[in-house]
Design a protein around this motif. Structure first.
Motif: not given
Length: 305
Positions: A189-190, A192-197, A254-256
């Protein structure tokens, strides 16, 4: 005529020897049973056949030398996961477009197979889908770094992010991952969310990842991309979901930590109060990330629970 038959005999014998040698190497890879990187040894101890009993990096390197690209492609479908992942990694490095990487990653996610791995002195067990995903993720970054700036990490990171955002296949794989109603390895997820939008039709899926799985990367993505809606998303999460969250596995811890880091870096008083109370009333984070919490949160911000 005798010479003609001699040539045929030598050819047949050579082909038989080739096939046997290839199968012997595959058998050794299966026996060693680990997906190994180069161990940094310049003169490794190998047997008389040039094979290793403890590092499959050398075994696959030898297998590559006697295998065509078509044969490597066939090995990418091998029933043994070690052999299969070595072949997939090699095809990725060769930009082999016959590889249906999206299907391979998604199938690996469904199977949740874990294999032994080693990199240098680090011995571990890793999910095959994470290995394949990161092989391609690293490949995209590596291709962008051919003109990287020496000792300019900031510019290099910008270049890496541009490459990741511009890679159509990586984005397609990420979209499929974000659509899934499950909590995969947090590092995926870290990435995947490097994609800006992403397209707006993924918004509900991303909110679901936050609400159901406490996904901190989803939290930051939503804050960045939906500022007008974020207050409601924030209240919905902290008033209905965060309070009852147990944060009882590695992903959740890690999320916390990421939520805690976000709260302090952004001086969010409400978040800090809620999170510190969660840290006081739960213990699992102490088993996994107590050192990181101590250095990066408690000592840095002079916090006492």
């Amino acid at each position: 005529m005798k010479n003609y038959f001699l040539i045929i005999f030598i050819t047949i014998a050579s082909n038989f020897s080739f096939a046997q040698t290839k199968e012997e190497i595959i058998s050794r890879i299966i026996k060693v049973n680990s997906l190994d990187d180069w161990d940094g040894i310049l003169n490794p101890k190998l047997d008389i056949n040039g094979l290793s009993d403890n590092n499959n990096y050398y075994n696959f390197e030898k297998l590559k030398k006697i295998s065509s690209q078509n044969q490597i492609f066939e090995l990418s479908k091998h029933k043994n996961p070690i052999v299969r992942l070595y072949a997939i990694g090699e095809l990725i490095s060769q930009n082999n477009h016959s590889l249906d990487l999206k299907k391979i990653v998604l199938d690996a996610i469904s199977n949740k197979e874990i294999i032994p791995t080693s990199s240098g002195c680090i011995i571990d067990r890793d999910l095959t889908y994470s290995i394949i995903y990161h092989n391609y993720w690293n490949h995209v970054r590596a291709n962008s770094s051919k003109q990287q700036y020496e000792e300019d990490n900031k510019n290099n990171e910008v270049m890496y992010l541009q490459a990741i955002n511009n890679d159509h296949l990586l984005k397609e794989i990420n979209i499929e991952i974000l659509r899934r109603d499950e909590d995969l390895f947090w590092l995926i997820y870290k990435r995947a969310f490097e994609i800006e939008k992403y397209n707006k039709n993924l918004k509900k899926n991303i909110i679901h990842l936050l609400y159901k799985y406490n996904n901190s990367y989803a939290f930051e993505y939503l804050e960045k991309n939906y500022p007008k809606d974020f207050k409601n998303i924030y209240n919905g999460y902290f008033n209905k979901h965060f309070t009852n969250a147990k944060f009882d596995n590695v992903n959740q811890i890690f999320y916390l930590f990421n939520l805690t880091k976000y709260a302090f870096e952004n001086h969010n008083k409400d978040m800090k109060i809620r999170i510190l109370e969660k840290l006081r009333t739960t213990d699992n984070w102490k088993k996994e990330l107590s050192g990181i919490f101590k250095v990066q949160i408690f000592e840095k911000y002079n916090v006492k629970l």
